[in-house]
Write an enzyme that holds these catalytic residues in place. Structure first.
Site, PDB file in Angstrom:
ATOM      1  N   GLU A  49       0.858  -1.188   0.000  1.00 29.63           N
ATOM      2  CA  GLU A  49       0.000   0.000   0.000  1.00 29.63           C
ATOM      3  C   GLU A  49       0.900   1.245   0.000  1.00 29.63           C
ATOM      4  OE1 GLU A  49      -2.112   0.633   3.709  1.00 29.63           O
ATOM      5  OE2 GLU A  49      -3.832   1.436   2.647  1.00 29.63           O
ATOM      6  N   LYS A 124     -10.045   0.192  -2.149  1.00 29.03           N
ATOM      7  CA  LYS A 124     -10.198  -0.179  -0.733  1.00 29.03           C
ATOM      8  C   LYS A 124     -11.582   0.185  -0.207  1.00 29.03           C
ATOM      9  CE  LYS A 124      -7.494   0.505   3.586  1.00 29.03           C
ATOM     10  NZ  LYS A 124      -6.421   1.343   4.186  1.00 29.03           N
ATOM     11  N   CYS A 166      -4.764  -3.699   3.099  1.00 29.83           N
ATOM     12  CA  CYS A 166      -4.452  -3.358   4.486  1.00 29.83           C
ATOM     13  C   CYS A 166      -5.610  -3.576   5.480  1.00 29.83           C
ATOM     14  CB  CYS A 166      -3.929  -1.925   4.535  1.00 29.83           C
ATOM     15  SG  CYS A 166      -3.158  -1.453   6.100  1.00 29.83           S
TER      16      CYS A 166
HETATM   17  O1  KGT Z   1      -2.125   6.967   4.133  1.00 28.76           O
HETATM   18  C1  KGT Z   1      -1.754   6.558   3.013  1.00 28.76           C
HETATM   19  O2  KGT Z   1      -1.166   7.265   2.195  1.00 28.76           O
HETATM   20  C2  KGT Z   1      -2.053   5.135   2.667  1.00 28.76           C
HETATM   21  N1  KGT Z   1      -2.991   4.512   3.557  1.00 28.76           N
HETATM   22  C3  KGT Z   1      -2.669   3.936   4.736  1.00 28.76           C
HETATM   23  O3  KGT Z   1      -1.518   3.900   5.132  1.00 28.76           O
HETATM   24  C4  KGT Z   1      -3.792   3.304   5.531  1.00 28.76           C
HETATM   25  C5  KGT Z   1      -4.738   4.374   6.016  1.00 28.76           C
HETATM   26  S1  KGT Z   1      -4.028   5.577   7.100  1.00 28.76           S
HETATM   27  N2  KGT Z   1      -3.272   2.529   6.645  1.00 28.76           N
HETATM   28  C6  KGT Z   1      -3.947   1.522   7.189  1.00 28.76           C
HETATM   29  O4  KGT Z   1      -5.014   1.130   6.735  1.00 28.76           O
HETATM   30  C7  KGT Z   1      -3.297   0.877   8.427  1.00 28.76           C
HETATM   31  C8  KGT Z   1      -4.205  -0.111   9.139  1.00 28.76           C
HETATM   32  C9  KGT Z   1      -3.671  -0.522  10.459  1.00 28.76           C
HETATM   33  O5  KGT Z   1      -2.594  -0.136  10.878  1.00 28.76           O
HETATM   34  C10 KGT Z   1      -4.483  -1.457  11.286  1.00 28.76           C
HETATM   35  O6  KGT Z   1      -5.493  -1.999  10.810  1.00 28.76           O
HETATM   36  O7  KGT Z   1      -4.085  -1.670  12.454  1.00 28.76           O
END
Ligand code: KGT
Length: 290
Positions: A49, A124, A166
């Protein structure tokens, strides 16, 4: 059955890196890993990701985002073609068709074939809006819209792949749905946090593999992206028995795993859980995939 002409099992590569807000530098890091994967004989390489960038705030995320037809995807098309392998681009910050109206993006998992053509996209569907003590708050929905649908699994030289991203790994209904639709490999490209990582990452991935009897491939971001954000790493491949068959070491790099679909079929025969479900008790996720 995805066995090459020489009778060898297909090999996949899982790439781990530390994306920053510098798109060019990230592309360089990814392309080196992909070239290495190709040299080592992989037919398919998985990138995590946010392989394109990890920005400092939602405004920067939006500013750096591109449409699928933009320059960056063009470079990846060329890379896949040059290296002759398939690429799972695990979470592209995509300006969709509705960008002009919404000014928001999608977190889009893009699958390229070895000619560089886009064969599937999955946006997603579960966005990560969470506040966990000890971890930077995450509010993905401030820049991103949830995708509207699941994508039917896609045939690749390694097996039939179900696409996710993710945080989606926390919703077993999604993985069961993809398995019921024929998936043999589930993918969870990720940028997992440092508090949830040690507690949940491996347990969730192995649980998804065991209950669906699929391979699970999880390419992860690792290390410090900028002053406000770091990721847990621990990229891995889990086989349908739940064994971790490959893992990346600390820091950027890659690991390799063979995909053995005969083993998967045997396991499903020996332990036919999918035939033992009781939809009369809890429903059968009957809504068909597109
Ligand atoms: O922000 C971006 O540029 C790309 N997207 C992410 O990194 C995403 C949303 S902040 N991260 C997750 O989904 C982590 C989930 C996680 O850590 C859990 O389920 O515990």
């Amino acid at each position: 059955m995805a066995v090459s002409s020489s009778g060898e099992l297909p090999l996949v590569a899982v790439c781990q890196l530390t994306s920053t807000p510098d798109k060019q530098q990230n592309f360089k890091a990814c392309s080196e890993l992909v070239r290495e994967a190709a040299r080592l004989g992989a037919c398919l390489a998985f990138l995590p990701e946010a392989f394109d960038f990890i920005a400092r705030d939602p405004d920067e995320t939006l500013r750096l985002s591109e449409p699928l037809g933009g320059n960056l995807l063009g470079e990846y098309t060329q890379l896949a073609r040059e290296c002759g392998l398939w690429l799972s681009l695990g979470g592209f910050h995509e300006r969709g068709q509705d960008w002009a109206q919404t000014q928001k993006i999608y977190n889009c998992h893009v699958l390229l074939d070895n000619k560089g053509s886009i064969v599937a996209t999955y946006r997603k569907t579960h966005l990560c809006d969470v506040e966990i003590p000890g971890q930077e708050p995450m509010c993905e929905s401030s820049s991103t819209l949830p995708g509207p649908s699941l994508e039917p699994p896609i045939n690749t030289p390694a097996g039939k792949i179900g696409l996710a991203v993710c945080y989606d790994m926390r919703f077993p209904e999604l993985s069961l749905k993809l398995a019921q639709a024929g998936a043999e490999i589930l993918t969870y490209p990720s940028a997992f946090g440092f508090v949830t990582g040690p507690a949940h990452w491996e347990v969730l991935l192995r649980a998804r593999a065991i209950e669906t009897q699929c391979y699970v491939v999880a390419a992860a971001q690792c290390g410090r992206h900028h002053d406000k954000r770091a990721s847990y790493g621990h990229s891995m491949v889990v086989d349908p028995w739940g064994t971790v068959v490959a893992r990346c070491s600390e820091g950027p790099g890659l690991c390799l795993a063979q995909i053995d679909l005969r083993y998967l079929q045997q396991l499903r025969q020996h332990l036919p859980v999918s035939q033992h479900r009781r939809p009369d008790l809890y429903g059968n996720l009957s809504h068909p995939l597109s």
